[in-house]
Design a protein around this motif. Structure first.
Motif, PDB file in Angstrom:
ATOM      1  N   ARG A  79       5.999  41.027  25.827  1.00 42.38           N
ATOM      2  CA  ARG A  79       5.281  41.548  26.990  1.00 42.38           C
ATOM      3  C   ARG A  79       6.047  41.286  28.279  1.00 42.38           C
ATOM      4  O   ARG A  79       6.396  40.167  28.599  1.00 42.38           O
ATOM      5  N   SER A  80       6.314  42.368  28.996  1.00 44.22           N
ATOM      6  CA  SER A  80       7.012  42.329  30.278  1.00 44.22           C
ATOM      7  C   SER A  80       8.318  41.531  30.199  1.00 44.22           C
ATOM      8  O   SER A  80       8.594  40.659  31.017  1.00 44.22           O
ATOM      9  N   ALA A  81       9.145  41.858  29.198  1.00 45.74           N
ATOM     10  CA  ALA A  81      10.425  41.165  29.009  1.00 45.74           C
ATOM     11  C   ALA A  81      11.297  41.324  30.254  1.00 45.74           C
ATOM     12  O   ALA A  81      11.503  42.429  30.738  1.00 45.74           O
ATOM     13  N   HIS A  82      11.797  40.194  30.765  1.00 47.97           N
ATOM     14  CA  HIS A  82      12.598  40.206  31.984  1.00 47.97           C
ATOM     15  C   HIS A  82      13.954  39.517  31.843  1.00 47.97           C
ATOM     16  O   HIS A  82      14.812  39.706  32.687  1.00 47.97           O
ATOM     17  N   GLY A  83      14.152  38.693  30.838  1.00 50.63           N
ATOM     18  CA  GLY A  83      15.400  37.950  30.753  1.00 50.63           C
ATOM     19  C   GLY A  83      15.882  37.796  29.329  1.00 50.63           C
ATOM     20  O   GLY A  83      15.084  37.741  28.395  1.00 50.63           O
ATOM     21  N   ALA A  84      17.210  37.742  29.182  1.00 48.73           N
ATOM     22  CA  ALA A  84      17.833  37.476  27.881  1.00 48.73           C
ATOM     23  C   ALA A  84      19.099  36.671  28.120  1.00 48.73           C
ATOM     24  O   ALA A  84      19.843  36.937  29.066  1.00 48.73           O
ATOM     25  N   TRP A  85      19.326  35.676  27.275  1.00 44.24           N
ATOM     26  CA  TRP A  85      20.530  34.855  27.387  1.00 44.24           C
ATOM     27  C   TRP A  85      20.984  34.412  25.999  1.00 44.24           C
ATOM     28  O   TRP A  85      20.186  33.952  25.186  1.00 44.24           O
ATOM     29  N   TRP A  86      22.283  34.554  25.724  1.00 44.79           N
ATOM     30  CA  TRP A  86      22.880  34.151  24.461  1.00 44.79           C
ATOM     31  C   TRP A  86      23.258  32.678  24.550  1.00 44.79           C
ATOM     32  O   TRP A  86      24.047  32.266  25.396  1.00 44.79           O
ATOM     33  N   ASP A  87      22.679  31.881  23.672  1.00 46.58           N
ATOM     34  CA  ASP A  87      22.971  30.451  23.572  1.00 46.58           C
ATOM     35  C   ASP A  87      24.060  30.284  22.522  1.00 46.58           C
ATOM     36  O   ASP A  87      23.786  30.307  21.328  1.00 46.58           O
ATOM     37  N   GLN A 108      23.551  29.584  18.750  1.00 42.33           N
ATOM     38  CA  GLN A 108      23.703  30.930  18.176  1.00 42.33           C
ATOM     39  C   GLN A 108      22.358  31.663  18.122  1.00 42.33           C
ATOM     40  O   GLN A 108      21.985  32.235  17.092  1.00 42.33           O
ATOM     41  N   ILE A 109      21.634  31.627  19.245  1.00 41.15           N
ATOM     42  CA  ILE A 109      20.340  32.305  19.337  1.00 41.15           C
ATOM     43  C   ILE A 109      20.232  33.032  20.670  1.00 41.15           C
ATOM     44  O   ILE A 109      20.991  32.767  21.605  1.00 41.15           O
ATOM     45  N   ILE A 110      19.279  33.945  20.729  1.00 41.31           N
ATOM     46  CA  ILE A 110      18.943  34.649  21.959  1.00 41.31           C
ATOM     47  C   ILE A 110      17.679  34.022  22.530  1.00 41.31           C
ATOM     48  O   ILE A 110      16.674  33.907  21.832  1.00 41.31           O
ATOM     49  N   TRP A 111      17.733  33.605  23.781  1.00 45.53           N
ATOM     50  CA  TRP A 111      16.537  33.183  24.493  1.00 45.53           C
ATOM     51  C   TRP A 111      16.056  34.399  25.272  1.00 45.53           C
ATOM     52  O   TRP A 111      16.860  35.095  25.907  1.00 45.53           O
ATOM     53  N   ALA A 112      14.761  34.677  25.219  1.00 46.73           N
ATOM     54  CA  ALA A 112      14.208  35.816  25.953  1.00 46.73           C
ATOM     55  C   ALA A 112      12.972  35.369  26.721  1.00 46.73           C
ATOM     56  O   ALA A 112      12.174  34.575  26.228  1.00 46.73           O
ATOM     57  N   LEU A 113      12.825  35.913  27.915  1.00 45.83           N
ATOM     58  CA  LEU A 113      11.726  35.548  28.792  1.00 45.83           C
ATOM     59  C   LEU A 113      10.841  36.757  29.036  1.00 45.83           C
ATOM     60  O   LEU A 113      11.328  37.844  29.349  1.00 45.83           O
ATOM     61  N   GLY A 114       9.542  36.541  28.864  1.00 46.13           N
ATOM     62  CA  GLY A 114       8.564  37.580  29.137  1.00 46.13           C
ATOM     63  C   GLY A 114       7.425  37.027  29.970  1.00 46.13           C
ATOM     64  O   GLY A 114       7.445  35.871  30.392  1.00 46.13           O
ATOM     65  N   MET A 115       6.423  37.845  30.169  1.00 42.50           N
ATOM     66  CA  MET A 115       5.274  37.460  30.978  1.00 42.50           C
ATOM     67  C   MET A 115       4.585  36.206  30.446  1.00 42.50           C
ATOM     68  O   MET A 115       4.125  35.375  31.210  1.00 42.50           O
ATOM     69  N   ASP A 116       4.537  36.055  29.133  1.00 45.74           N
ATOM     70  CA  ASP A 116       3.792  34.956  28.521  1.00 45.74           C
ATOM     71  C   ASP A 116       4.620  33.718  28.233  1.00 45.74           C
ATOM     72  O   ASP A 116       4.094  32.719  27.754  1.00 45.74           O
ATOM     73  N   GLY A 117       5.930  33.772  28.488  1.00 41.82           N
ATOM     74  CA  GLY A 117       6.738  32.588  28.277  1.00 41.82           C
ATOM     75  C   GLY A 117       8.123  32.871  27.748  1.00 41.82           C
ATOM     76  O   GLY A 117       8.606  34.004  27.746  1.00 41.82           O
ATOM     77  N   LEU A 118       8.754  31.806  27.287  1.00 43.17           N
ATOM     78  CA  LEU A 118      10.122  31.822  26.776  1.00 43.17           C
ATOM     79  C   LEU A 118      10.075  31.746  25.258  1.00 43.17           C
ATOM     80  O   LEU A 118       9.350  30.922  24.696  1.00 43.17           O
TER      81      LEU A 118
END
Length: 161
Positions: free
Chosen positions: A77-85, A89-99
């Motif tokens: 929901r309302s995805a706003h961020g993505a970062w490759w760790d 070796q994972i993708i962190w993603a940020l949305g309206m409800d959290g990380l």
């Protein structure tokens, strides 16, 4: 990315467009993985990609002919961020409800990792690694506050909410 509906990759410093796509409504973040694959956080939807959650994280795989193929989408929901760790070796993603965190499967699908990240009530809006210490993520919220999150301990270490 451009909130209108565009995402792309440009060569630096020439600015030459290497790849681009028209995608949904409001792509907010693009992240290139070491293998050349791309993950895009999109906060809205359009008629081509209806989503009950209104928002998603999309995975594009770089093909041998150097074109990109959309492989998978997961609702966020309302995805706003993505970062490759690169360490985990994972993708962190940020949305309206959290990380949240996703593992990339051998078939290039995003699989949610339970127990990583956190829920938030104030809406995730911006995501960045702490370049002085990549064990932490900075998270900007929809109410103009900042959270610092430890990706090693899975806990909030700073919160000005």
């Amino acid at each position: 990315t451009a909130s209108g509906n565009w995402a792309g990759i440009a060569e630096y410093p020439s600015g030459k467009c290497l790849w681009e796509t028209r995608i949904g409504v409001s792509p907010h973040s693009i992240e290139m993985l070491p293998n050349g694959d791309v993950v895009i956080a999109v906060s809205g939807e359009d008629s081509a990609y209806p989503s009950p959650s209104v928002g998603r994280v999309i995975y594009y795989h770089l093909q041998e002919d150097e074109t990109y193929q959309l492989i998978s989408e997961v609702p966020l929901r309302s995805a706003h961020g993505a970062w490759w760790d690169s360490g985990e070796q994972i993708i962190w993603a940020l949305g309206m409800d959290g990380l949240v965190a996703y593992k990339v499967t051998p078939q290039y699908h995003l699989k949610l990792i339970e127990g990583k990240g956190f829920e938030m009530l104030c809406g995730g809006h911006a995501l960045s690694v702490d370049y002085q210490n990549p064990n932490y993520l900075w998270i900007g919220t929809a109410i103009n506050k900042v959270i610092k999150f430890s990706i090693k301990d899975f806990g909030i270490v700073y919160n000005n909410i």
